[in-house]
Every structure is written in structure tokens, then in C-alpha cells.
Write a protein that holds these residues in place. Structure first.
Motif, PDB file in Angstrom:
ATOM      1  N   ARG A   1       0.820  -1.212   0.000  1.00  0.00           N
ATOM      2  CA  ARG A   1       0.000   0.000   0.000  1.00  0.00           C
ATOM      3  C   ARG A   1       0.857   1.268   0.000  1.00  0.00           C
ATOM      4  NH1 ARG A   1      -2.601  -4.139   2.197  1.00  0.00           N
ATOM      5  NH2 ARG A   1      -4.688  -4.432   1.385  1.00  0.00           N
TER       6      ARG A   1
ATOM      7  N   THR B   1      -0.699   5.529   3.419  1.00  0.00           N
ATOM      8  CA  THR B   1      -1.133   6.563   2.470  1.00  0.00           C
ATOM      9  C   THR B   1      -0.312   7.833   2.627  1.00  0.00           C
ATOM     10  OG1 THR B   1      -2.852   7.037   4.077  1.00  0.00           O
ATOM     11  CG2 THR B   1      -3.501   5.825   2.115  1.00  0.00           C
TER      12      THR B   1
ATOM     13  N   LEU C   1      -6.145   6.120  -3.954  1.00  0.00           N
ATOM     14  CA  LEU C   1      -5.503   5.923  -2.652  1.00  0.00           C
ATOM     15  C   LEU C   1      -6.512   5.926  -1.527  1.00  0.00           C
ATOM     16  CD1 LEU C   1      -2.309   8.042  -3.100  1.00  0.00           C
ATOM     17  CD2 LEU C   1      -2.420   5.631  -2.508  1.00  0.00           C
TER      18      LEU C   1
ATOM     19  N   ALA D   1      -6.697   3.175   1.013  1.00  0.00           N
ATOM     20  CA  ALA D   1      -6.717   3.379   2.460  1.00  0.00           C
ATOM     21  C   ALA D   1      -7.850   2.578   3.073  1.00  0.00           C
ATOM     22  CB  ALA D   1      -6.896   4.858   2.780  1.00  0.00           C
TER      23      ALA D   1
END
Lengths: 388, 109
Positions: free
Chosen positions: A18, A68, A92, A96
Motif C-alpha cells: 500500500r 497513504t 488511494l 486506504a
């Protein structure tokens, strides 16, 4: 330097995936390696301070902050065209959400109203020989239950947070639990296979029955399967995540809700970190803040709002506890019975020695899996604390 | 400390930390903490984008160092000549600002 194997590659991989999302492949690999190295090195340091590899990796990841934050920062560096950046930001936000899903929950949201016990109504308790004298008029006494009549605010100085029986049923259904109301007023929460807990208290107003919010929370934790992931976050209006479902506890009960839920977690925390959840008998008390009680201002690297518990040993199988919220500067104020604390990373190290600072354990209660409260253990940058 | 102060002076702090010798990310955080008695406590998640930005702007250059815990070479950041010029400029800028604040009076040193 230790070469201990790290046992949570899944958490690490999920974080790195991520954090590096959306970058050009070469940059992505470069940042991946850099962050991985950072987390493993920091985890090694934490292992040397006594954390297990799993705890150390979890804390190292927490310290790095939300993925993030890294991704958006990197997206700005590698100047994506504005339109793509906008799309990336949107993606994003989704990422998230998926991250939260992996670590907690963002699915359909269930809003559960929490109310404070009204000033007037009935307070019903299971009728036992050891019932304290509440000095209230008795309304009914039958079927193993006694109901007192509340007629004014003075009747009950502490008005607990309550959840309706219907709402409790909605919550417990998430872990396959059920709520049964018997004609005599007893309320049982259980599973179809017969595991159940019985409510000790119920409050009724008209036809609506309420049960204590912390009892429902306890039932939720106790009725879950061991692989079910339940977490709590927030305080005044806490949110629970149960697998992929988020429960928002709404209402105006204020800090009562957080206080009651986190208080009920303290016993679980002691059981988990000191006794490894084995069947053990122990006592614990929450230290009440007062001018004469040592207050410890402890610096953490956690974000504001996280809830931290402090546990010290006060005797044989007896523990003194407190919990508090991390402030915007990263500090948390916690009370203990002793002025000098020395932070440790294992429940086994809590034994107090004469003339030494009392060993103390810090545990993050919010945003950690409640079936693995040990993973919330952390050691602050300061090795000791002297009460102010 | 006020995090806005740290954010607003991040480039100055990072370039200063790397002025003497190259460091890798984790070591930069430790150096910042150690050299200021814990006053500068970076949010690590913000550090790496800042380092990559300074590298992209030519103020830092990346070098590969010894093998790290993940079996890959550590990425060291070294200050470039341009980075040193920028550092000097930022120092003068900061000194002028601090001087102006002091000249306003109050209890500031």
C-alpha cells in the motif's frame, strides 16, 4: 545484531504494497526495499528491548504511520500529471479503505445508538443474596430479578451507557450470536451451540429494554470465534470493527461510552499479557486520578486519540491499571500507585522488587486485534518515568 | 515541538544532518533524535518522500551501502554541491527569520 526471523511477513507485505502503490516500477522497488529495511531494522531494535518479533514488527509498522502518508508524499515527488494525481488520490482513498479493511474494518456501517441511563425508570438486577443496599424503592421482585424504581436524578449518580436489546442483537449477529429475552426479564446472549453469557443488569423504560453497553461489548468479544478480528477505535463515539463490518456507537453519552468499553477491556488485557489467556484468578483495580496519585506523562510515537493502558503489579495476582488517550503531542497521562516506573515489554517482568522503580507495561488498546492484545504492547522511547 | 516548525524546516534539518557524511533513512531518524536529545522526532512516513524529493531536486544523491536487514544494499543519501549551496542559503534565511523574531522583543534569546 539479532537475526531473529520476523514472523509477520503478511502484515509487512500488506503495508509495503500500500505504501508503494501507484509508483513507477523502478521507484516502487526502491522505496519498497527502503521501507522494508527500515521496518526490519527498527524491529530488531525493539526485539533487543524485549518485544517478540511479531510485536516488534507490528510496532515498527505503526511507527512508520499510515501507508497513504508515504504514497501521497511520493506521488507529489514523482510529479504525476494533475489529472492522474487526482485519480491516484481517489484510488488511494480506496486503497486506504482496503488497508483499514485488512487491519480493521471498513465494510457496511452499522450505527448503534448508545444512550445514557435515563433519570427515571427501572433499574433491574439479578436478585442475589449479596445484593448491595441501593436504598431505592423496589418496584418488582420476582423470577430471580429485582427492579428498583428511579424517580430522580439523585437516585443514580453514575448513569451508565446503554444499548437497546434490539441493537445488541444486531451486533451479536455479526459473530453468529443471539440475544434471548425471557419472560422474567433475564437476558441471555449466546451462540446457537449453547455458549452463552447472562446479563446481570437490565434497564427498562416502557416496553424498551436496555442492557449495559460494556456487557454487549464483553459478549461480542467472548462469543466470537478465535479467528474473528474485532477492534475498537475512538473514545467518545467509539467504532468497533468486526471482521469486515464497522459498528459506529453513536449518541450523546460522551466519554461514558469510551470509559465503559475500555474499562471492560482492561481485565482482558491483564489476562492476555500476564497470564496468556489461561484460566487464572487475579484482581485488578483502576487507579482513580487525584492530586495525591502519581501521574505519569509518557511520550509515545502514537497518533492522537489512541487509547493506552498502563498495568503495574500491586500484589500477588493483583494489578493496578489505568488508561488514557494519546494527546496531539503524542503524550499520554496515566496514573499509577508508584512514583517511579520502569517500562517492560512482557507480563512476566511485572514483578516489583524492593527499592526499584516499579515495572510497568504499556498496551495500546485501540486499533489492535482484541484477540491478540499482546500485539499492542509497546515500550516508549523513555525507559523510565518519574511522576510529576 | 510544534510539528509545523519541523515540517517548515524539514529541508534545512535533513541537509544539515547529511552535511558531514551520508546516512540511510533509519540512521537519519536516529541521528536527528540523538543530536537533539529527542527534540526532533520525525514521522518516518513523511521522511522518505522528503528524501526522495530532495534527491529529485538534485540536493541529495543516492549511494548504495552495505547490505541491510532485508538482504539488499542500504540506500545512503549524500549531500551534493547544489545541496550545500541550498543549505547555506536556508541557514541564512533561518538566521534572518530568527533574528527578526528576536528583534520583536519578548523573552526569546
Amino acid at each position: 545484531m539479532t537475526t531473529a526471523a520476523h514472523t509477520t511477513p503478511r502484515a509487512l507485505t500488506a503495508y509495503l504494497t500500500r505504501a508503494t502503490w501507484g509508483l513507477p516500477e523502478a521507484r516502487r522497488q526502491e522505496l519498497w526495499d527502503e521501507l522494508e529495511e527500515h521496518i526490519l531494522t527498527r524491529a530488531d531494535h525493539l526485539i533487543l528491548s524485549g518485544l517478540t518479533p511479531t510485536q516488534a514488527t507490528a510496532q515498527a509498522i505503526r511507527e512508520l504511520g499510515p501507508p497513504t502518508r508515504v504514497t501521497l508524499g511520493m506521488a507529489k515527488v514523482y510529479t504525476m500529471p494533475k489529472l492522474i494525481l487526482t485519480a491516484a488520490t481517489l484510488a488511494l482513498a480506496l486503497s486506504a479503505s482496503l488497508y483499514a479493511l485488512a487491519g480493521g474494518s471498513v465494510g457496511p456501517i452499522l450505527n448503534i445508538p448508545v444512550v445514557q441511563q435515563p433519570k427515571i425508570g427501572l433499574l433491574c438486577v439479578t436478585d442475589t443474596p449479596n445484593l448491595p443496599n441501593l436504598n431505592l424503592p423496589i418496584d418488582t421482585r420476582s423470577g430471580g430479578k429485582i427492579c428498583y424504581r428511579l424517580t430522580s436524578e439523585r437516585d443514580l449518580t453514575s448513569r451508565p451507557a446503554l444499548i437497546s436489546v434490539q441493537s445488541a442483537a444486531q451486533m451479536l449477529a455479526l459473530v453468529g450470536g443471539t440475544v434471548t429475552t425471557h419472560p422474567d426479564g433475564r437476558i441471555e446472549m449466546g451462540r446457537p451451540n449453547g455458549t452463552w453469557t447472562r446479563m446481570q443488569f437490565a434497564f427498562s423504560e416502557g416496553s424498551q429494554r436496555y442492557i449495559f453497553a460494556h456487557s454487549v461489548f464483553d459478549a461480542l468479544i467472548n462469543l466470537r470465534n478465535h479467528d474473528e478480528d474485532i477492534r475498537i477505535s475512538g473514545f467518545d463515539q467509539p467504532a468497533l470493527s468486526v471482521n469486515d463490518q464497522q459498528i459506529n456507537l453513536t449518541g450523546t453519552a460522551g466519554t461514558h461510552v469510551g470509559n465503559t468499553l475500555y474499562s471492560s477491556l482492561i481485565g482482558n488485557a491483564v489476562a492476555a499479557v500476564v497470564y496468556g489467556n489461561s484460566d487464572s484468578r487475579f484482581n485488578f483495580t483502576q487507579v482513580q486520578a487525584a492530586s495525591t496519585v502519581p501521574a505519569h506523562q509518557i511520550r509515545t510515537r502514537l497518533k492522537a486519540g489512541e487509547v493506552i493502558a498502563l498495568i503495574t503489579q500491586s500484589g500477588q495476582n493483583s494489578y493496578s491499571t489505568d488508561f488514557g488517550r494519546v494527546q496531539s503531542d503524542g503524550s499520554v497521562l496515566l496514573h499509577a500507585q508508584t512514583k517511579r516506573l520502569r517500562f517492560v515489554s512482557r507480563g512476566a517482568d511485572l514483578t516489583t522488587r524492593r527499592n526499584e522503580a516499579a515495572p510497568a507495561l504499556l498496551i495500546q488498546l485501540s486499533n489492535v486485534p482484541l484477540n491478540d492484545l499482546k500485539s499492542g504492547i509497546f515500550v516508549p522511547a523513555q525507559a523510565t518515568s518519574n511522576a510529576r | 515541538m510544534n510539528p509545523d516548525l519541523l515540517r517548515g524546516n524539514l529541508d534545512l534539518i535533513l541537509l544539515t544532518l547529511l552535511e558531514q557524511h551520508p546516512l540511510y533513512g533509519f540512521a537519519i531518524i536516529q541521528a536527528a533524535r540523538d543530536r537533539t536529545g529527542g527534540y526532533f522526532d520525525f514521522k518516518e512516513g513523511s521522511l522518505y518522500p522528503a528524501l526522495h524529493r530532495l534527491e529529485a531536486e538534485g540536493l541529495l544523491a543516492a549511494q548504495h551501502g552495505e547490505t541491510g536487514r532485508n538482504g539488499k544494499p542500504r540506500k545512503y543519501y549524500a549531500i551534493t554541491d547544489r545541496g550545500r549551496q541550498t543549505l547555506n542559503a536556508k541557514r541564512q534565511e533561518f538566521a534572518a527569520f530568527a533574528g527578526a523574531v528576536r528583534s520583536l522583543g519578548g523573552t526569546g534569546a
